[in-house]
Scaffold this motif. Sequence first.
Motif, PDB file in Angstrom:
ATOM      1  N   GLN A   1      23.207 -47.240  81.237  1.00 55.04           N
ATOM      2  CA  GLN A   1      22.055 -46.324  81.206  1.00 55.04           C
ATOM      3  C   GLN A   1      20.739 -47.105  81.269  1.00 55.04           C
ATOM      4  N   ILE A   2      20.688 -48.025  82.217  1.00 54.46           N
ATOM      5  CA  ILE A   2      19.488 -48.821  82.455  1.00 54.46           C
ATOM      6  C   ILE A   2      19.228 -48.866  83.954  1.00 54.46           C
ATOM      7  N   PRO A   3      18.008 -49.178  84.379  1.00 51.58           N
ATOM      8  CA  PRO A   3      17.741 -49.332  85.810  1.00 51.58           C
ATOM      9  C   PRO A   3      18.520 -50.505  86.402  1.00 51.58           C
ATOM     10  N   VAL A   4      18.870 -50.397  87.661  1.00 48.72           N
ATOM     11  CA  VAL A   4      19.591 -51.479  88.330  1.00 48.72           C
ATOM     12  C   VAL A   4      18.786 -52.776  88.292  1.00 48.72           C
ATOM     13  N   GLU A   5      17.473 -52.671  88.460  1.00 50.90           N
ATOM     14  CA  GLU A   5      16.651 -53.876  88.467  1.00 50.90           C
ATOM     15  C   GLU A   5      16.705 -54.604  87.128  1.00 50.90           C
ATOM     16  N   GLU A   6      16.798 -53.863  86.044  1.00 50.61           N
ATOM     17  CA  GLU A   6      16.919 -54.503  84.728  1.00 50.61           C
ATOM     18  C   GLU A   6      18.240 -55.268  84.627  1.00 50.61           C
ATOM     19  N   LEU A   7      19.304 -54.677  85.155  1.00 51.44           N
ATOM     20  CA  LEU A   7      20.604 -55.339  85.145  1.00 51.44           C
ATOM     21  C   LEU A   7      20.586 -56.573  86.039  1.00 51.44           C
ATOM     22  N   LYS A   8      20.008 -56.447  87.225  1.00 53.60           N
ATOM     23  CA  LYS A   8      19.909 -57.590  88.130  1.00 53.60           C
ATOM     24  C   LYS A   8      19.170 -58.753  87.470  1.00 53.60           C
ATOM     25  N   THR A   9      18.084 -58.447  86.794  1.00 51.94           N
ATOM     26  CA  THR A   9      17.293 -59.483  86.138  1.00 51.94           C
ATOM     27  C   THR A   9      18.094 -60.164  85.035  1.00 51.94           C
ATOM     28  N   ALA A  10      18.842 -59.380  84.260  1.00 48.53           N
ATOM     29  CA  ALA A  10      19.648 -59.943  83.174  1.00 48.53           C
ATOM     30  C   ALA A  10      20.725 -60.877  83.715  1.00 48.53           C
ATOM     31  N   VAL A  11      21.443 -60.453  84.753  1.00 44.40           N
ATOM     32  CA  VAL A  11      22.505 -61.292  85.322  1.00 44.40           C
ATOM     33  C   VAL A  11      21.909 -62.536  85.981  1.00 44.40           C
ATOM     34  N   TRP A  12      20.768 -62.375  86.604  1.00 40.72           N
ATOM     35  CA  TRP A  12      20.064 -63.506  87.196  1.00 40.72           C
ATOM     36  C   TRP A  12      19.710 -64.545  86.133  1.00 40.72           C
ATOM     37  N   LYS A  13      19.239 -64.081  84.987  1.00 42.44           N
ATOM     38  CA  LYS A  13      18.934 -64.995  83.885  1.00 42.44           C
ATOM     39  C   LYS A  13      20.199 -65.695  83.393  1.00 42.44           C
TER      40      LYS A  13
END
Length: 228
Positions: A203-215
Amino acid sequence: MTPVPYIDIHTHPSHYETDTITVQNIYPGDGFAAFSGRNFYSVGLHPWHIGTAEENNEALQLMEEALEFDHVIFVGEAGLDKLCGKDFAEQSRVFEAQAFIAEEYQYPLIIHCVKAYNEVIALRKKMKPSMTWILHGYTAGLEMTKQLAEMDFMFSFGDILFRENAKAIESFQYLPLNRIFLETDEMDGEVEHIYNRAAALKQIPVEELKTAVWKNFNRIEKTLSGRY
């Protein structure tokens, strides 16, 4: 600002993305396709491919040689599988050897595990590795996930997230974003579809998930600085 890329931490098909960083799995002795700045490799002896001790030792030697190549930055997939019919004692020997090689070369370890989490945990307790261990294609339920998370494992999820009643969904929802990777493994299609499903489950934006995995990937990449 450059957009945050997708990360596909474990994939087999030889497709090259312009917007996705991929870690493509190869087996000891396989050839390499052309490198690019976004295509990396892992190399390891999969438990399904276990042979005789002599054959396995030869494969391990080839694996070590492959680790000298640019863009090979992970060991694996290595691991244990109690359902594949291969000799489990030899699987265990080969897995431990690869875990030690990962420490020697200071590369993260991508792990295939089927019905053998207790044995993987025992080896981690024995070795106390400094490098990241990633359980790929993760499918286990919440109780095991909590135990593994306490031991600092990371978890990679794939198409299991599309199975409505999969116990891994509860595990995925429980885990903090800094423990998570996503993968296509052998599935058709792009990792973007996994991200869309994973973001919906969190239940989060895709961009937030992308940023987390990128980190998460950058944390690993820092340990590899200057190696490729």
